[in-house]
Design a protein around this motif. Structure first.
Motif, PDB file in Angstrom:
ATOM      1  N   THR A 100       0.850  -1.193   0.000  1.00 16.97           N
ATOM      2  CA  THR A 100       0.000   0.000   0.000  1.00 16.97           C
ATOM      3  C   THR A 100       0.884   1.240   0.000  1.00 16.97           C
ATOM      4  O   THR A 100       1.926   1.264   0.655  1.00 16.97           O
ATOM      5  CB  THR A 100      -0.930   0.060   1.243  1.00 16.97           C
ATOM      6  OG1 THR A 100      -0.141   0.142   2.418  1.00 16.97           O
ATOM      7  CG2 THR A 100      -1.820  -1.158   1.337  1.00 16.97           C
ATOM      8  N   ARG A 101       0.457   2.208  -0.760  1.00 15.95           N
ATOM      9  CA  ARG A 101       1.173   3.501  -0.763  1.00 15.95           C
ATOM     10  C   ARG A 101       0.136   4.612  -0.661  1.00 15.95           C
ATOM     11  O   ARG A 101      -0.697   4.776  -1.560  1.00 15.95           O
ATOM     12  CB  ARG A 101       2.005   3.650  -2.032  1.00 15.95           C
ATOM     13  CG  ARG A 101       2.668   5.007  -2.145  1.00 15.95           C
ATOM     14  CD  ARG A 101       3.756   5.014  -3.192  1.00 15.95           C
ATOM     15  NE  ARG A 101       4.999   4.440  -2.675  1.00 15.95           N
ATOM     16  CZ  ARG A 101       6.068   4.177  -3.429  1.00 15.95           C
ATOM     17  NH1 ARG A 101       6.045   4.421  -4.732  1.00 15.95           N
ATOM     18  NH2 ARG A 101       7.164   3.677  -2.882  1.00 15.95           N
ATOM     19  N   ILE A 102       0.183   5.319   0.461  1.00 19.62           N
ATOM     20  CA  ILE A 102      -0.763   6.405   0.694  1.00 19.62           C
ATOM     21  C   ILE A 102      -0.110   7.721   0.298  1.00 19.62           C
ATOM     22  O   ILE A 102       0.984   8.049   0.772  1.00 19.62           O
ATOM     23  CB  ILE A 102      -1.204   6.427   2.176  1.00 19.62           C
ATOM     24  CG1 ILE A 102      -1.995   5.159   2.494  1.00 19.62           C
ATOM     25  CG2 ILE A 102      -2.030   7.666   2.480  1.00 19.62           C
ATOM     26  CD1 ILE A 102      -2.588   5.122   3.882  1.00 19.62           C
ATOM     27  N   HIS A 103      -0.764   8.436  -0.593  1.00 22.22           N
ATOM     28  CA  HIS A 103      -0.200   9.684  -1.123  1.00 22.22           C
ATOM     29  C   HIS A 103      -0.720  10.910  -0.368  1.00 22.22           C
ATOM     30  O   HIS A 103      -1.757  10.839   0.302  1.00 22.22           O
ATOM     31  CB  HIS A 103      -0.566   9.809  -2.612  1.00 22.22           C
ATOM     32  CG  HIS A 103       0.201   8.875  -3.493  1.00 22.22           C
ATOM     33  ND1 HIS A 103       1.219   9.288  -4.328  1.00 22.22           N
ATOM     34  CD2 HIS A 103       0.111   7.528  -3.638  1.00 22.22           C
ATOM     35  CE1 HIS A 103       1.714   8.235  -4.969  1.00 22.22           C
ATOM     36  NE2 HIS A 103       1.060   7.150  -4.570  1.00 22.22           N
ATOM     37  N   PRO A 104      -0.001  12.042  -0.503  1.00 17.03           N
ATOM     38  CA  PRO A 104      -0.466  13.288   0.104  1.00 17.03           C
ATOM     39  C   PRO A 104      -1.905  13.598  -0.280  1.00 17.03           C
ATOM     40  O   PRO A 104      -2.326  13.315  -1.407  1.00 17.03           O
ATOM     41  CB  PRO A 104       0.487  14.336  -0.492  1.00 17.03           C
ATOM     42  CG  PRO A 104       1.744  13.576  -0.763  1.00 17.03           C
ATOM     43  CD  PRO A 104       1.297  12.198  -1.187  1.00 17.03           C
TER      44      PRO A 104
END
Ligand SMILES: O=C(O)CCC(=O)C(=O)O
Length: 263
Positions: A100-104
């Motif tokens: 998972t990669r949570i972005h700004p």
């Protein structure tokens, strides 16, 4: 910690009492680097999550064991397996393993329990244990996971509020372990950096078919059956197109000529 144990008594009791615990920086830097190297090319391929729960500013890499084999070191990490022993039967199964990669500018995920789906009354023993491995720093600003400590002991009607949450920050190489009944969710990313990790869920062994029907009747053989039969075999998803998915998609799409046979 005993000479044969990879976890402390405090960690075990925090998991049981509060519903979560942290394994601080237990991965070697080269393991973190290898997993990041393998997963990096897969980010950017699938776009954003398809709804607020997957996260409209979050990327997910499903089917991770097929794409990034070095993640096996995280799945079978001895400290995690030891904690699983306290809550799941020995033949537990791997239910999910995703990057998972949570972005700004991602907003907070709805608070939820990982093993709440069948709608059986709480409290009850956990049906799942989840682990979030940090591959980058997890901070309150970039969306570290929010928890409602002790909520795994609540009864069914009680719902969590944002005010009851705490944010659990992690250094890279650390793991956050929690029981299926605790209310939690990814925090909002108000920073200008991404938060990258691997999310893993283990289930009690009985949360599965007696016969593993999709191996008994593989996609080619399943093509001879009706869509009703294919769904009965397990070529399908439940609960918002999620449980049972293959790489984020409905497995019925793996059956040749399925589209012509759809009901
Ligand atoms: O990303 C997180 O911190 C938690 C994610 C989660 O609970 C989920 O996606 O179900």
């Amino acid at each position: 910690m005993s000479s044969t144990s990879h976890v402390t008594e405090d960690q075990r009791s925090q998991l049981a009492e509060s519903g979560y615990t942290v394994l601080d920086q237990v991965l070697d830097h080269d393991v973190v680097a290898r997993v990041l190297e393998e997963i990096e090319p897969h980010f950017g391929l699938n776009g954003w999550g398809r709804n607020d729960f997957e996260g409209l500013r979050t990327e997910r890499v499903y089917a991770m064991l097929a794409k990034c084999p070095s993640v096996a070191a995280l799945v079978e990490h001895p400290a995690v397996l030891e904690l699983l022993d306290d809550h799941l039967r020995p033949s537990r199964v791997l239910a999910a393993c995703q990057g998972t990669r949570i972005h700004p500018s991602e907003t907070a995920q709805t608070l939820h329990c990982d093993d709440d789906l069948p709608g059986v009354a709480r409290p009850r023993p956990p049906w799942s244990v989840s682990v979030m491995w940090a591959l980058s720093p997890y901070t309150a600003a970039n969306g570290s996971t929010l928890f409602v400590p002790g909520s795994h002991r609540w009864d069914s009607p009680r719902q969590p509020t944002e005010q009851e949450t705490i944010s659990v920050e992690l250094a890279p190489g650390s793991a956050l372990v929690w029981l299926g009944g605790i209310y939690h969710g990814a925090g909002p990313n108000t920073s200008d950096e991404v938060r990258t990790g691997v999310s893993i869920i283990y289930f009690q062994p009985w949360l599965r078919q007696v016969e593993n029907m999709v191996l008994v009747v593989g996609p080619d053989k399943a093509a001879q059956f009706s869509p009703t039969m294919q769904r009965l075999l397990g070529y399908g998803v439940i609960d918002g197109n999620f449980f049972g998915h293959v790489d984020g998609r409905d497995p019925i799409k793996l059956i040749p000529s399925t589209l012509e046979k759809q009901e």
